[in-house]
Design an enzyme around this catalytic site. Structure first.
Site, PDB file in Angstrom:
ATOM      1  N   HIS A   1      43.745 -12.180  12.656  1.00  0.00           N
ATOM      2  CA  HIS A   1      44.493 -11.425  13.427  1.00  0.00           C
ATOM      3  C   HIS A   1      45.318 -10.307  12.853  1.00  0.00           C
ATOM      4  O   HIS A   1      45.806 -10.420  11.834  1.00  0.00           O
ATOM      5  CB  HIS A   1      45.617 -12.331  14.316  1.00  0.00           C
ATOM      6  CG  HIS A   1      46.324 -11.374  15.194  1.00  0.00           C
ATOM      7  ND1 HIS A   1      45.782 -11.011  16.383  1.00  0.00           N
ATOM      8  CD2 HIS A   1      47.601 -10.894  15.223  1.00  0.00           C
ATOM      9  CE1 HIS A   1      46.649 -10.553  17.052  1.00  0.00           C
ATOM     10  NE2 HIS A   1      47.731 -10.219  16.301  1.00  0.00           N
TER      11      HIS A   1
ATOM     12  N   GLY B   1       8.908  -1.678   2.421  1.00  0.00           N
ATOM     13  CA  GLY B   1       8.101  -1.353   3.870  1.00  0.00           C
ATOM     14  C   GLY B   1       8.823  -0.608   4.606  1.00  0.00           C
ATOM     15  O   GLY B   1       9.634   0.351   4.128  1.00  0.00           O
ATOM     16  N   VAL B   2       8.553  -0.594   5.919  1.00  0.00           N
ATOM     17  CA  VAL B   2       9.079   0.407   6.820  1.00  0.00           C
ATOM     18  C   VAL B   2      10.758   0.204   7.046  1.00  0.00           C
ATOM     19  O   VAL B   2      11.527   1.315   7.149  1.00  0.00           O
ATOM     20  CB  VAL B   2       8.437  -0.112   8.284  1.00  0.00           C
ATOM     21  CG1 VAL B   2       9.179   0.684   9.379  1.00  0.00           C
ATOM     22  CG2 VAL B   2       7.024   0.208   8.153  1.00  0.00           C
TER      23      VAL B   2
ATOM     24  N   GLY C   1      10.944   6.619  25.430  1.00  0.00           N
ATOM     25  CA  GLY C   1      11.233   5.190  25.260  1.00  0.00           C
ATOM     26  C   GLY C   1      12.593   5.035  24.944  1.00  0.00           C
ATOM     27  O   GLY C   1      13.126   5.755  24.137  1.00  0.00           O
TER      28      GLY C   1
ATOM     29  N   ARG D   1       6.170  -1.328  18.944  1.00  0.00           N
ATOM     30  CA  ARG D   1       5.323  -1.613  17.679  1.00  0.00           C
ATOM     31  C   ARG D   1       4.276  -2.604  17.977  1.00  0.00           C
ATOM     32  O   ARG D   1       4.327  -3.402  18.838  1.00  0.00           O
ATOM     33  CB  ARG D   1       6.286  -1.976  16.522  1.00  0.00           C
ATOM     34  CG  ARG D   1       7.380  -0.802  16.283  1.00  0.00           C
ATOM     35  CD  ARG D   1       8.033  -1.380  15.012  1.00  0.00           C
ATOM     36  NE  ARG D   1       7.498  -1.080  13.774  1.00  0.00           N
ATOM     37  CZ  ARG D   1       7.066   0.127  13.163  1.00  0.00           C
ATOM     38  NH1 ARG D   1       7.737   1.237  13.676  1.00  0.00           N
ATOM     39  NH2 ARG D   1       6.386   0.100  11.981  1.00  0.00           N
TER      40      ARG D   1
ATOM     41  N   LYS E   1       0.756  -1.173   0.088  1.00  0.00           N
ATOM     42  CA  LYS E   1       0.047  -0.015   0.163  1.00  0.00           C
ATOM     43  C   LYS E   1       0.640   1.294  -0.181  1.00  0.00           C
ATOM     44  O   LYS E   1       0.528   2.314  -0.192  1.00  0.00           O
ATOM     45  CB  LYS E   1      -0.857  -0.210   1.093  1.00  0.00           C
ATOM     46  CG  LYS E   1      -0.266   0.155   2.289  1.00  0.00           C
ATOM     47  CD  LYS E   1      -1.401  -0.041   3.697  1.00  0.00           C
ATOM     48  CE  LYS E   1      -0.772   0.355   4.992  1.00  0.00           C
ATOM     49  NZ  LYS E   1      -1.645   0.292   5.987  1.00  0.00           N
TER      50      LYS E   1
END
Length: 455
Positions: A439, A37-38, A180, A267, A32
């Site tokens: 290393h 996406g996010v 948060g 979320r 949509k």
């Protein structure tokens, strides 16, 4: 008629399109907003673009520690935001190109499940009907919005931001309050602090970084505080005003000024208004319930990614999707959550996988915790003047297997992969000791820790 319709074009959704397309399934992906996406457009990738610019700037500011003197240095926030968008555009273009090459249809719009038919399932998008033999629900998640006075009004007028808006701010706020202290909040605190904001983080718990090992979260907090970030722990936000945030702490009500506020308290799975009830898909606490093959309770319907509410991380979504598509193809596979890594991409980074010491003991394991300073790594010492990083290994005494690895260090996001492989394949300590690490590397700290274990 499609073999598979995927609802959602984020990490779970677009990868489903790729894997199904590669297997020859006629597939459609419905999205949509934006393919990717996010995570790709408003989360994982753009935040890393911002944080990398901040890391370079921070390194230049403190170059004198390493014999480098730079004058008149500045961070151009508008340039950083523009570059972030170029990164997004490049990656989105690549995904679209791959889906097109695999003949996967990308349908723009909001998909809605109408019903289950004899042939499969009927889905509508903007009034157009599509049918498929199978469905994969990958609709992702959205920011949780708490019932705090003034939050909704603040979101409407642009004073309160979510992950979407904070990654596109045209100006750096002078006073920035973050509600948060989880991963998103900390990463944005890191960037905007470096960019020039006075940052205050308000967290309800007595520590930051959620389920992260407490000792590591305390070291991270100490590093942040040294850079000027203020933390208000055990604090409950009670009101968001026009230019301030009120909170309760130690039985008193206090407030802090703000030009912008980031809401970052978690979320919620996107399961509403997509038609799940029309075919009887079972949800639990707002998320779709799935089994080890990512099947729902409805035959022919799978769910992967944030929408199942189990582990809201893009890399988890990728693996869940591969399990789901394999199950569709009749390939034996199962989802394991025992070695899902977590990373906080700040400076320094935090990398974690598996059990913490407390978590392992709660599960009944008799464990030994090996803790080492990252100063055991020669490269770490060479690259971190005054560094205070540590690594913690959680080892099961009975089976002599690695159960968890937790670290705070530069490159932690890359190093943690080694521990993921060790835990996922249930390697024993005697076998890990035989692995040759290059290393000098910071990752050698894992090897040093392994050799510190004595049963």
């Amino acid at each position: 008629m499609y073999d598979l319709i995927v609802l959602g074009g984020g990490p779970a959704g677009y990868l489903a399109g790729e894997r199904a397309g590669e297997a020859g399934l006629k597939t459609a992906v419905i999205e949509k907003r934006f393919i990717g996406g996010v995570c790709l457009n408003e989360g994982c990738i753009p935040s890393k673009a911002l944080l990398y610019s901040a890391k370079l700037y921070d390194g230049a500011l403190h170059g004198d520690k390493y014999g480098i003197s730079v004058k008149d240095i500045k961070l151009d926030h508008k340039f950083v935001i523009a570059r972030k968008q170029r990164v997004i555009d490049t990656l989105v273009s690549g995904i679209k190109s791959k889906l097109k090459k695999l003949k996967v249809d990308v349908i723009e719009g909001e998909g809605f499940i109408q019903n289950k038919t004899a042939e499969g399932f009927k889905v509508t998008v903007n009034g157009t009907e599509y049918q498929a033999k199978r469905l994969l629900i990958a609709t992702g998640s959205s920011p949780a919005v708490p019932p705090i006075e003034g939050v909704k009004e603040g979101m409407e007028n642009g004073f309160v931001l979510t992950n979407r808006e904070v990654l596109a701010l045209p100006e750096v706020p002078k006073e920035f309050v973050i509600i948060g202290g989880g991963v998103i909040g900390l990463e944005m605190a890191s960037y905007y602090n470096t960019a020039g904001s006075k940052v205050t983080v308000i967290e309800m718990l007595d520590h930051i970084a959620g389920p992260t090992d407490v000792e590591i979260s305390k070291i991270l907090q100490k590093n942040y505080e040294a850079k000027g970030i203020t933390f208000l722990l055990n604090a409950k936000v009670t009101k968001v005003g026009k230019d301030s945030v009120s909170y309760e702490i130690n039985g008193k009500t206090e407030s802090v000024k703000a030009d912008k506020v980031l809401l970052s308290i978690g979320r919620r799975a996107n399961t509403k208004n997509i038609g799940l009830e029309n075919i009887g898909v079972y949800t639990e606490r707002g998320a779709i319930k799935t089994d080890e093959q990512m099947r729902t309770n409805v035959a022919g319907v799978w769910a992967s990614g944030d929408v199942n509410g189990f582990s809201m991380l893009a890399h988890t979504a990728y693996r869940e999707t591969e399990v789901a598509v394999n199950d569709m193809l009749g390939i034996k596979d199962r989802m394991s959550y025992e070695a899902i890594p977590g990373v906080i991409y700040t400076n320094p980074e935090v990398g974690t996988v598996g059990y913490t010491e407390e978590g392992a003991k709660a599960k009944g394991y008799d464990v030994k915790c090996v803790k080492l300073s990252m100063m055991y790594s020669g490269r770490y010492v060479a690259e971190n003047e005054g560094g205070n990083g540590i690594i913690k290994l959680i080892i099961d005494k009975k089976t002599q297997r690695l159960l968890g690895c937790h670290m705070i260090s530069n490159y932690a996001s890359e190093i943690i992969v080694s521990a993921v492989q060790m835990i996922e394949t249930q390697m024993r300590i005697k076998d890990i000791k035989k692995i040759v690490f290059p290393h000098p590397t910071v990752g050698e700290a894992i090897r040093e820790g392994i050799f510190e274990f004595h049963d």
